[in-house]
Design a protein around this motif. Sequence first.
Motif, PDB file in Angstrom:
ATOM      1  N   ASN A 354       0.828  -1.170  -0.162  1.00 25.86           N
ATOM      2  CA  ASN A 354      -0.138  -0.100  -0.061  1.00 25.86           C
ATOM      3  C   ASN A 354       1.033   1.100  -0.138  1.00 25.86           C
ATOM      4  O   ASN A 354       2.021   1.235   0.831  1.00 25.86           O
ATOM      5  N   THR A 356       0.888   5.614  -0.334  1.00 20.65           N
ATOM      6  CA  THR A 356       0.277   7.018  -0.307  1.00 20.65           C
ATOM      7  C   THR A 356       1.128   7.968  -0.372  1.00 20.65           C
ATOM      8  O   THR A 356       2.325   8.144   0.367  1.00 20.65           O
ATOM      9  N   TYR A 357       1.160   8.721  -1.242  1.00 20.30           N
ATOM     10  CA  TYR A 357       1.900  10.021  -1.612  1.00 20.30           C
ATOM     11  C   TYR A 357       1.881  11.024  -0.428  1.00 20.30           C
ATOM     12  O   TYR A 357       1.228  11.092   0.046  1.00 20.30           O
ATOM     13  N   THR A 361      -2.377  11.624  -1.487  1.00 25.14           N
ATOM     14  CA  THR A 361      -2.973  10.600  -2.709  1.00 25.14           C
ATOM     15  C   THR A 361      -2.765   9.294  -2.478  1.00 25.14           C
ATOM     16  O   THR A 361      -1.264   8.918  -2.422  1.00 25.14           O
ATOM     17  N   ALA A 362      -3.646   8.452  -2.093  1.00 28.39           N
ATOM     18  CA  ALA A 362      -3.566   6.795  -1.763  1.00 28.39           C
ATOM     19  C   ALA A 362      -3.420   6.317  -3.548  1.00 28.39           C
ATOM     20  O   ALA A 362      -4.182   6.297  -4.206  1.00 28.39           O
ATOM     21  N   HIS A 365      -2.978   0.169  -3.585  1.00 31.84           N
ATOM     22  CA  HIS A 365      -3.931  -0.744  -2.528  1.00 31.84           C
ATOM     23  C   HIS A 365      -3.463  -2.139  -2.791  1.00 31.84           C
ATOM     24  O   HIS A 365      -3.814  -2.611  -3.682  1.00 31.84           O
ATOM     25  N   THR A 389       3.771   4.662 -10.219  1.00 28.16           N
ATOM     26  CA  THR A 389       4.283   4.606  -8.869  1.00 28.16           C
ATOM     27  C   THR A 389       4.870   3.455  -8.381  1.00 28.16           C
ATOM     28  O   THR A 389       5.903   3.435  -7.480  1.00 28.16           O
ATOM     29  N   ASP A 401       3.956   2.342   2.460  1.00 30.48           N
ATOM     30  CA  ASP A 401       3.225   2.618   3.762  1.00 30.48           C
ATOM     31  C   ASP A 401       3.305   1.038   4.540  1.00 30.48           C
ATOM     32  O   ASP A 401       3.325   1.245   5.807  1.00 30.48           O
ATOM     33  N   GLY A 554      -5.161   1.865  -8.944  1.00 32.53           N
ATOM     34  CA  GLY A 554      -4.177   1.388  -7.704  1.00 32.53           C
ATOM     35  C   GLY A 554      -4.295  -0.019  -7.204  1.00 32.53           C
ATOM     36  O   GLY A 554      -3.640  -0.402  -6.497  1.00 32.53           O
TER      37      GLY A 554
END
Length: 604
Positions: A354, A356-357, A361-362, A365, A389, A401, A554
């Motif tokens: 997972n 998130t920036y 922004t997630a 996932h 990403t 994360d 994502g």
Amino acid sequence: MSLWQIIQRLLPFVRPYRRLVIATLLLTLVGSLAAQVNPFVLRYTVDTVQGMLDKGQGLAEGWPLLAWVSGLLLGKEIINTFIQFGQKYYGEKIRIQISGVLAQTAVSKILSYQLGFFSDDGNQTGKLQTRIDRGVESLMKLVQNFFIDIMPLFANAIVALVVIFLNNKWVGLVALAVLPVYFWLSYAQAEKLQGVRRGLQRLREEKNHGLISIIDSIVVIKSFVREQYEGQKQASVQSRLEGAQLLTRKTNFRFDGLKTFVEQIGVVAIIVLTAYLVLGRQISIGAIMFHILLFNNVSAPIRQLHRIYDEMNEALTYSEGFFAILDADDQRERPGQLEPGENLRGQFELRNVNFTYPSGTAALHDVSLRIQAGKTTALVGLSGAGKSTIITLLCQFYRPDSGDILLDGHPLAQYDTFALRQEIGLVLQKNHIFKGTIEENIRYGDFTATQAQIEAAAKQAYLHDQILDLPRQYESDAQQLSGGQQQRIAIARLFLKNPPIIFLDEPTASLDAIATEQIKNSLDAIKQGRTVVIISHSLAQIVDSDCIYVMKKGHMVESGTHDELYAKHGTYREIFDASARSLNIEKLAKTMADDGDEVLDTAS
Ligand SMILES: Nc1ncnc2c1ncn2[C@@H]1O[C@H](COP(=O)(O)OP(=O)(O)OP(=O)(O)O)[C@@H](O)[C@H]1O
């Protein structure tokens, strides 16, 4: 940050120059002692002349006195000139050298930080530059004030005050009485300015950022005819900046006026008191000038107090932002113990990742995927699905994360970031071209490369012939090249670096059809035996990949080879069909088929 904390932070930067600081201090102290000579000489001259006049003597008897006094004052001034030169020159030398070290430390720190640091709102281009420039500038004033100015200034004032007291305690008391009022006014002035200054700092950053952003986006601004709109945006910042600057000046002028008034009250009081004592025959007439000059020696340094206090407060404001840059250690690229080395296979694995920036922004996932060593893996998906990403995580530009990323079975985080990136070649959709020649830009891939190697890389990127057509060939300005040519420079850099792992994010997006085919052939050749991850919206680039992962919002939704995914009738098939329709494949196929018939007819 308190003043004491800032001084402690500055000490390591000042320490290497301590001898220079001490020498400058001594020079300034000697200068401040020399400044007390004038009042004594003047009093002696006035009293002696008065005595001669009382005795009825004239110019003939006075010549020796004049010659002696002139010689003394001239001698003192000559010495003073050298002292002042030395003090100013060495003071400036300290300032310039320390400011250079401070600015360079900030640059080194910034270079050592992760990408996340630069996406912070306060660290955008322009803002960061203002923070460094203003920070260094105000810290230098602090160095100047604290290490060079304060001591001699106070020594000067104290020596003059002591001399006044020794001569006449009443005059001393008047001179002393003015000081608390002066101190209080300086303090109030600086307090009042502090809030304004913070606002000024923010506005200056905003203005610089705005200017840089205009230059960066000039083509878009012009094509949408938004010159007026952008001009007004800047004008609004400028007008708020002017307001804040004017407020600062107004506050300064008001307090400066008050302080001059207080000082003049002191001068008048000393003149009246000394005249009263002279008339009462308690002291000689020469004491009038003597006291006024000494009082000036007390008040002149104290007049600087506000400037020093003000600059110290400025340093407090700006150095916070500056030291925040030096202190962002949590943003440092983390060195790991593992070095990829010769045994590197290049197999990546993402497990339930997972991410998130820093902006919130997630982007990913619960993503799991495996990138086989020595194979080509493609990432497919609509815009914003999270493909790029994944590459930024594999390059360790950011950390996930949660979840694990492994390289050859070891956590990626255990690898030394710098050593890892030596093994990776990254070509993006839009690559940065540095200011400089084509040769310099390609050489960025390997500083030790020979000219022949650079030309070989350019040939592999199908750029060499185009370079030879330019007037200055490899010495031409790389930023003047077309988008497609710049892209080939990036690809030539990759060939020169020759890494075992290659990440290609839309590498041929800005190339024409012929160049795309040429580069595809070159990339196909370099792909052999290397771990390659390719992202492309052009399915032609990825259909023959060993494994394709399909992403959506994502999430990883499908994986397999082209044939497997095509047969699935899922997201991949949807994208494939849409691509075929957008390319008008039917018409293209028909044209090619007709062309084929013609060829056959001609043959028969
Ligand atoms: N530097 C960044 N800071 C904040 N958010 C970002 C950043 N880069 C990308 N994002 C966001 O993360 C999400 C995934 O973006 P990403 O660039 O990985 O998509 P992508 O699949 O590569 O898209 P495209 O095909 O358009 O390049 C998007 O919502 C995007 O807005």
